[in-house]
Design a protein around this motif. Structure first.
Motif, short mmCIF file in Angstrom:
data_model
loop_
_atom_site.label_atom_id
_atom_site.label_comp_id
_atom_site.label_asym_id
_atom_site.label_seq_id
_atom_site.Cartn_x
_atom_site.Cartn_y
_atom_site.Cartn_z
N LYS A 1 0.83 -1.22 0.00
CA LYS A 1 0.00 0.00 0.00
C LYS A 1 0.86 1.26 0.00
CE LYS A 1 -4.49 -1.49 1.46
NZ LYS A 1 -5.13 -2.11 2.62
N TYR B 1 -8.62 1.96 -6.61
CA TYR B 1 -8.30 0.57 -6.31
C TYR B 1 -9.55 -0.32 -6.47
CZ TYR B 1 -5.66 -3.15 -4.01
OH TYR B 1 -4.99 -4.30 -3.74
N GLY B 2 -9.46 -1.30 -7.34
CA GLY B 2 -10.59 -2.21 -7.55
C GLY B 2 -11.75 -1.57 -8.29
N PRO C 1 -6.30 -5.54 -8.70
CA PRO C 1 -7.16 -4.36 -8.55
C PRO C 1 -6.35 -3.06 -8.57
CG PRO C 1 -6.93 -5.49 -6.45
CD PRO C 1 -6.30 -6.38 -7.49
N TYR D 1 -10.51 -10.84 -7.57
CA TYR D 1 -10.27 -10.73 -6.13
C TYR D 1 -9.04 -9.86 -5.94
CZ TYR D 1 -6.50 -14.25 -6.50
OH TYR D 1 -5.36 -14.93 -6.83
N ASP D 2 -8.74 -9.52 -4.70
CA ASP D 2 -7.63 -8.59 -4.43
C ASP D 2 -6.31 -9.38 -4.37
OD1 ASP D 2 -5.83 -6.73 -3.52
OD2 ASP D 2 -7.21 -5.83 -2.07
N THR D 3 -5.68 -9.50 -5.53
CA THR D 3 -4.46 -10.31 -5.60
C THR D 3 -3.34 -9.70 -4.77
OG1 THR D 3 -3.88 -9.10 -7.62
CG2 THR D 3 -4.92 -11.24 -7.89
N GLU E 1 -3.49 -7.88 -1.98
CA GLU E 1 -3.72 -8.12 -0.56
C GLU E 1 -3.58 -9.63 -0.26
OE1 GLU E 1 -3.91 -6.22 2.01
OE2 GLU E 1 -4.46 -7.78 3.46
N GLY F 1 -5.52 -12.55 -11.00
CA GLY F 1 -6.85 -12.02 -10.74
C GLY F 1 -7.94 -12.54 -11.66
#
Ligand code: HEM
Ligand code: HEM
Ligand code: HEM
Ligand code: SF4
Ligand code: SF4
Ligand code: SF4
Ligand code: SF4
Lengths: 352, 406
Positions: free
Chosen positions: A12, A23-24, B166, B174-176, B178, B206
């Motif tokens: 991060k 993000y996302g 993401p 999905y949040d690769t 994280e 992802g």
């Protein structure tokens, strides 16, 4: 006192503000020009990523250079890709053109997006490994020089992902590449019995062989290699320098094609051997660059729009590929290892 | 004194592609070891053979891996690279960096090492290429103070890596970033202290484009997917219709022929239950088509390279699993622990998990990790009747002679 097990630096802290904000929530992307990706978020925000090829083996001077550029044009943020390219992350559109001009002026290679050949994933080779049958960086350099026109344009039928592994251990995932360059040893290790007697742990040496080709020779206080079983992997050389695996006259390169790892359209597939051996003509491997160019040009001339190398060959048939490519077929190209039978043609359908 | 000229390598400074020879030469300005590496390499080019070997094991206190010993085969001729070890550092998820962090890496490495790196190793780590044994501990200590940690080497969990996900990709299911960060941290002991039959890798992609090539390059491939039906924005379809031939570029290439473009209404429709989520249509029309809403990942197992039993691609063991940071990826971690425990118990030395499963059979594996079989695990069922019936179950599946169900 060093902290143990603290894990990687937190990602991060490495994300530019525009990435944190979107993000996302990215909506789509475009490729405005070769080497430039434009990602647009649901918010309308646009992030430009400028992709630059690297030799992977880079000095800290190189890293500092790209940091200077990232500070000036990208608020100090950049990333690397799976294929060892650098991406400059530009959130201010006004800085895009000046950045491209700067990169051009400084001689960076911008490209590798969309229907291009991207950087060749590769391994250590003569620079730093102990079992290579060829160099890695040098072959990659020679091949990329030759294919440069396909790196900084997007005129191929589809994307072209290449991999190079300098020995059968294949550290670099070349086995599922559109075109794979693999270093091959072709002779069993030559045993230096003196060195073995001087202090090689024979049980460990015997155990190191994945095919069980090495057995102890108590009379001689050394070992014997069953040459029929040896697959020239070099593991024994890892255990003992007495098991000389290098063979300058016989080491070289094999070419495999048609693999992919993406699921798009067709399932992921392995690359298949089409040229069993090319010589190690350092420093520029002309036989290898020429062979690869021929295959690529054949693909360009014959593939349908959007068809990757493997999809094209599977459509026309491998037998037809060998005809078109004018490549000799030989017993070396017929699998005789564990999963060979599934490659045999259990059908009366084929072409010429 | 060795010959300083490098005529063969100089040939590799010509041409448009960036040159690794130039990079080694740049490092050689400050590092004698890098200078000597050039000499060794020139000799390899002349003789067409390598000059490196394994030697003693090297490492840092408290860890079983992360540093790979590398020695030149003629130390008297090349004393500065007599020891030329590799240090692997865990990379930040997605290989994102701020320049401050990168400069820290450069500064510490300049102090102790050759100044040469691989950005990055095939497994994903930051690779620091070439240092002496006596400097390994100080290098680690300084990197540790700067917030870095060693990557994996040996028979352990190797450094996981992930796609940009993401962070910059509209396809991520999905949040690769994280997932990779969280799960790497969870399994620090497995990563730093080799104790398994052999190496084992995890890669996080992802979506089914699989930008990390996880299916070929990792023992456990975590590939983003969705459970419901992809979503189509008909307005955006109309925009594409003006630019591309949707039927030819999208519908005709759909592997399951489940897309239809109605040229009259300019609408695209999908037969949801036929779609295999291959990503093709989404790749071509990202503005108009996106994954469904119920997102997660497919878990595949067994990928490995050629040595020894041939290369394997990973195969499906869980068609769909939620991958959520909120529940700390608990289901995934739990599954991995069961898988590794089974492998630890049944695997032979230097046998990757795919090979262990292949040797003992999927049935035994699935029983061992308590995962129920589903048709998504196979392309097609078996073509032979050689079933090893569980003898304890037989009396419950047959019929008694008097016709009653047992
Ligand atoms: C039929 C032949 C092959 C098979 C079945 C095969 C199989 C595999 C498998 C299963 C992996 C994953 C290994 C792992 O991550 O540990 C892998 C990785 C890899 N293979 Fe192959 N392979 C084949 C041929 C090749 C060839 C010919 C090359 C090179 C030209 C190659 C290069 C690589 C590389 C570079 C990796 C990546 C390793 C990594 O980054 O972890 N493979 N291969
Ligand atoms: C017996 C077999 C093997 C031995 C002895 C071996 C040895 C090594 C060594 C010594 C290195 C470090 C090279 C260096 O940095 O100097 C290395 C790197 C690596 N190996 Fe292996 N290896 C073996 C099998 C494999 C296999 C089967 C794979 C995967 C398919 C693999 C994947 C890798 C990867 C990804 C790297 C990092 C390479 C890079 O970034 O260039 N190795 N291996
Ligand atoms: C243990 C298992 C099996 C045994 C003992 C067995 C035995 C036999 C025997 C004795 C015959 C010759 C019959 C005759 O012409 O007199 C036969 C024919 C045949 N079997 Fe099997 N079989 C087995 C499994 C299978 C399986 C799994 C398949 C298909 C997947 C299969 C397909 C056939 C076919 C196609 C024929 C030829 C029928 C014909 O001539 O038209 N068999 N089998
Ligand atoms: S592919 Fe072989 S020679 Fe090349 S780096 Fe890996 S183990 Fe070494
Ligand atoms: S090269 Fe490989 S297969 Fe041949 S003897 Fe050595 S370890 Fe065994
Ligand atoms: S694998 Fe999918 S989600 Fe990840 S970067 Fe590639 S396309 Fe995007
Ligand atoms: S994702 Fe693939 S299978 Fe599904 S509709 Fe699109 S092209 Fe067809």
């Amino acid at each position: 006192m060093a902290i143990l097990d603290q894990g990687p630096p937190h990602y991060k802290k490495m994300l530019p503000p525009i990435v944190q904000e979107n993000y996302g929530k990215w909506k789509y992307h475009e490729i405005p020009s070769p080497g430039v990706l434009k990602h647009v978020g649901e918010s309308g925000a646009a992030l430009y990523s400028v992709r630059v090829g690297t030799p992977r083996l880079v000095s800290i001077d190189f890293i500092r250079d790209v940091c200077v550029i990232a500070d000036e044009y990208c608020d100090g943020f950049l990333r690397w890709t799976t294929r060892n390219n650098v991406e400059f992350l530009v959130s201010d559109e006004a800085k895009l053109k000046p950045l491209l001009e700067k990169l051009e002026a400084e001689g960076y290679s911008v490209g590798g997006t969309g229907r291009s050949v991207s950087n060749i994933v590769h391994t250590q080779g003569w620079v730093h490994c102990h079992t290579p049958a060829t160099d890695a960086s040098g072959v990659v350099k020679a091949v990329m020089d030759d294919l440069y026109e396909y790196f900084n344009t997007m005129k191929l039928p589809a994307k072209l992902k290449m991999g190079l592994a300098c020995c059968l251990n294949m550290c670099g995932a070349a086995h599922c590449s559109d075109i794979a360059i693999v270093g091959v040893h072709r002779t069993p290790p030559r045993i230096n019995h003196e060195v073995i007697r001087k202090g090689t742990e024979i049980p460990s040496l015997v155990a190191s062989c994945p095919t069980g080709a090495i057995r102890p020779d108590p009379k001689n206080k050394s070992v014997i290699v069953n040459e029929d079983k040896c697959m020239y992997c070099g593991n024994c050389y890892t255990m003992s320098p007495a098991m000389e695996i290098y063979d300058p006259k016989n080491d070289g390169i094999a070419i495999l094609i048609g693999g992919k790892t993406s699921n798009a359209r067709t399932s992921p597939s392995f690359s298949r051997m089409v040229i069993p051996f090319l010589p190690n003509t350092a420093p520029r491997w002309p036989e290898t660059t020429e062979a690869i160019r021929k295959i690529i040009e054949l693909w360009i001339a014959n593939a349908n729009d959007g068809e990757r190398v493997g999809e094209w060959v599977e459509r026309i048939g491998w037998e037809r590929f060998f005809t078109l490519a004018e490549l000799p077929f030989s017993d070396m190209l017929i699998d005789d290892y564990i999963f060979s039978r599934e490659t045999f043609r259990t059908s009366a359908q084929f072409k010429y | 004194m060795t010959e300083k000229n490098t005529p063969l390598l100089d040939e590799l400074e010509k041409g448009k592609w960036p040159s690794f020879v130039t990079e080694i030469k740049r490092a050689a300005v400050k590092s004698e070891a890098a200078g000597e590496l050039l000499q060794v390499l020139e000799r390899s080019y002349k003789e067409r053979r390598g000059h490196w070997k394994h030697g003693g094991i090297v490492g840092v206190r408290g860890y079983g891996g992360g540093v790979i010993g590398r020695y030149v085969d003629e130390p008297q001729t090349y004393p500065n690279v007599a020891e030329f070890h590799t240090v692997r550092l865990l990379q930040p998820s997605g290989w994102f960096y701020n320049t401050k962090t990168l400069r820290t890496v450069c500064d510490i490495w300049e102090k102790y090492g050759s100044g040469l790196t691989n950005m990055h190793g095939s497994t994903g780590d930051i690779i620091l290429l070439g240092c002496k044994t006596e400097h390994i501990q100080p290098i680690f200590d300084e990197f540790s103070d700067a917030g870095f940690d060693l990557g994996g080497s040996g028979s352990c969990l190797r450094t996981p890596n992930c796609c940009v996900g993401p962070g910059r990709c509209e396809h991520a299911c999905y949040d690769t970033l994280e997932a990779c960060y969280n799960i790497t941290n969870e399994f620090m002991d497995e990563l730093h202290r080799p104790m398994w039959p052999y190496k084992s890798k995890i890669k996080f992609s992802g979506c089914a484009n699989d930008c990390t090539s996880s299916i070929a390059r990792s023992d456990c491939s975590v590939i983003g997917t969705w459970r419901d039906t992809l979503r189509i924005d008909q307005e955006a379809v109309k925009e594409y219709a003006a630019k591309i031939n949707i039927k030819a570029a999208v519908c005709d290439k759909c592997p399951t022929s489940c897309l239809t473009f109605n040229a009259e209404t300019q609408e695209l429709s999908v037969v949801g239950e036929d779609c295999t989520r291959c990503m093709h249509c989404i790749n071509v029309m990202p503005k108009a088509i996106q994954p469904g809403k119920e997102k997660g990942a497919t878990i595949l197992i067994g990928g490995k390279s050629t040595i020894v039993q041939s290369a394997f691609m990973s195969w499906v063991i869980v068609p769909f699993m939620k991958m959520e940071a909120e529940d700390d990826f608990a289901e995934f971690k739990d599954l991995m622990r069961r898988i590794w425990e089974w492998w630890d118990e049944h695997g032979k030395s230097r046998e990757r998990i795919g090979e262990t499963i292949y040797r003992l059979g999927m049935t035994k594996f699935l029983n061992g990790i308590e995962v129920a079989p589903v048709p998504q695990m196979v392309f097609r069922p078996r073509a032979n009747p050689y079933v090893f019936w569980n003898q304890d179950d037989l009396d419950r599946s047959g019929t008694a002679l008097d016709g009653s169900k047992l």
